[in-house]
Design a protein around this motif. Structure first.
Motif, PDB file in Angstrom:
ATOM      1  N   GLY A 124       0.771  -1.260   0.062  1.00 53.62           N
ATOM      2  CA  GLY A 124       0.137   0.081   0.130  1.00 53.62           C
ATOM      3  C   GLY A 124       0.736   1.375   0.055  1.00 53.62           C
ATOM      4  O   GLY A 124       0.484   2.242  -0.818  1.00 53.62           O
ATOM      5  N   LYS A 125       2.099   1.432   0.817  1.00 54.22           N
ATOM      6  CA  LYS A 125       2.943   2.456   0.702  1.00 54.22           C
ATOM      7  C   LYS A 125       3.554   2.540  -0.421  1.00 54.22           C
ATOM      8  O   LYS A 125       3.645   3.820  -1.042  1.00 54.22           O
ATOM      9  CB  LYS A 125       3.822   2.202   2.008  1.00 54.22           C
ATOM     10  N   ARG A 126       3.782   1.727  -1.083  1.00 59.38           N
ATOM     11  CA  ARG A 126       4.433   1.559  -2.530  1.00 59.38           C
ATOM     12  C   ARG A 126       3.448   2.268  -3.513  1.00 59.38           C
ATOM     13  O   ARG A 126       3.879   3.081  -4.330  1.00 59.38           O
ATOM     14  CB  ARG A 126       5.149   0.250  -2.655  1.00 59.38           C
ATOM     15  N   MET A 127       2.365   1.712  -3.445  1.00 62.07           N
ATOM     16  CA  MET A 127       1.232   2.258  -4.274  1.00 62.07           C
ATOM     17  C   MET A 127       0.911   3.835  -4.189  1.00 62.07           C
ATOM     18  O   MET A 127       0.969   4.404  -5.104  1.00 62.07           O
ATOM     19  CB  MET A 127      -0.156   1.271  -3.987  1.00 62.07           C
ATOM     20  N   ARG A 128       1.128   4.244  -3.139  1.00 65.53           N
ATOM     21  CA  ARG A 128       0.523   5.664  -2.672  1.00 65.53           C
ATOM     22  C   ARG A 128       1.884   6.314  -3.340  1.00 65.53           C
ATOM     23  O   ARG A 128       1.695   7.445  -3.483  1.00 65.53           O
ATOM     24  CB  ARG A 128       0.348   5.826  -1.354  1.00 65.53           C
ATOM     25  N   HIS A 129       3.213   5.867  -2.868  1.00 64.61           N
ATOM     26  CA  HIS A 129       4.360   6.596  -3.478  1.00 64.61           C
ATOM     27  C   HIS A 129       4.501   6.705  -4.806  1.00 64.61           C
ATOM     28  O   HIS A 129       4.429   7.998  -5.397  1.00 64.61           O
ATOM     29  CB  HIS A 129       5.483   5.733  -2.992  1.00 64.61           C
ATOM     30  N   TYR A 130       3.891   5.839  -5.782  1.00 64.02           N
ATOM     31  CA  TYR A 130       3.986   5.767  -7.007  1.00 64.02           C
ATOM     32  C   TYR A 130       2.698   6.731  -7.588  1.00 64.02           C
ATOM     33  O   TYR A 130       2.971   7.398  -8.651  1.00 64.02           O
ATOM     34  CB  TYR A 130       3.670   4.495  -7.785  1.00 64.02           C
ATOM     35  N   LEU A 131       1.510   6.785  -6.852  1.00 61.31           N
ATOM     36  CA  LEU A 131       0.523   7.769  -7.334  1.00 61.31           C
ATOM     37  C   LEU A 131       0.798   8.978  -7.335  1.00 61.31           C
ATOM     38  O   LEU A 131       0.470   9.754  -8.186  1.00 61.31           O
ATOM     39  CB  LEU A 131      -0.632   7.004  -6.410  1.00 61.31           C
ATOM     40  N   ALA A 132       1.664   9.431  -6.004  1.00 57.02           N
ATOM     41  CA  ALA A 132       2.008  10.672  -5.962  1.00 57.02           C
ATOM     42  C   ALA A 132       2.980  11.129  -6.808  1.00 57.02           C
ATOM     43  O   ALA A 132       2.916  12.280  -7.449  1.00 57.02           O
ATOM     44  CB  ALA A 132       2.469  10.919  -4.354  1.00 57.02           C
ATOM     45  N   TYR A 133       3.967  10.042  -6.966  1.00 52.84           N
ATOM     46  CA  TYR A 133       4.993  10.419  -7.882  1.00 52.84           C
ATOM     47  C   TYR A 133       4.620  10.617  -9.415  1.00 52.84           C
ATOM     48  O   TYR A 133       4.928  11.697  -9.879  1.00 52.84           O
ATOM     49  CB  TYR A 133       6.074   9.256  -8.031  1.00 52.84           C
ATOM     50  N   TYR A 134       3.644   9.862  -9.978  1.00 50.12           N
ATOM     51  CA  TYR A 134       3.163  10.286 -11.257  1.00 50.12           C
ATOM     52  C   TYR A 134       2.195  11.270 -11.354  1.00 50.12           C
ATOM     53  O   TYR A 134       2.088  11.789 -12.327  1.00 50.12           O
ATOM     54  CB  TYR A 134       2.667   8.700 -11.859  1.00 50.12           C
TER      55      TYR A 134
END
Length: 118
Positions: free
Chosen positions: A2-12
């Motif tokens: 979940g943390k990884r998904m939130r990171h990539y969502l914010a990044y992109y």
């Protein structure tokens, strides 16, 4: 995950809102496709696990309703399954919606690249 998904969502989200060069767009699209593949695999695994727990929960509740014997033990099993099912559903929800959002970011990068060609 979940943390990884939130990171990539914010990044992109940040990437698609800032002007970048055509080479950077192509590089980000490739990186995003790799991440989408990882998340799709994770989503499939969690779908299988979530459906399994949902089936086990329904079966356990049904057995509890039908079988009067061992009621406290069966109720404990029902509570255990429900307690595990709720976080699985929440995590799968995050993965499903996150992957759908990553698709839109990929489409945004595609549009940015087309605009650079014109």
């Amino acid at each position: 995950m979940g943390k990884r998904m939130r990171h990539y969502l914010a990044y992109y989200k940040k990437i698609t809102q800032t002007p970048i060069s055509e080479n950077e767009i192509a590089r980000e699209k490739e990186k995003l496709l790799v991440q989408i593949q990882f998340f799709q695999h994770e989503r499939l695994i969690h779908l299988i696990v979530t459906v399994l727990f949902a089936i086990l929960t329904v079966c356990s509740i049904f057995i509890t309703l039908v079988a009067g014997e061992y009621l406290p033990l069966l109720l404990a099993l029902d509570i255990l399954f429900i307690t595990l099912l709720i976080p699985y559903i929440c995590h799968y929800y995050l993965l499903e919606n996150g992957v759908q959002t990553l698709y839109t970011y990929y489409d945004d990068l595609e549009k940015m690249q087309e605009e650079k060609h014109q």
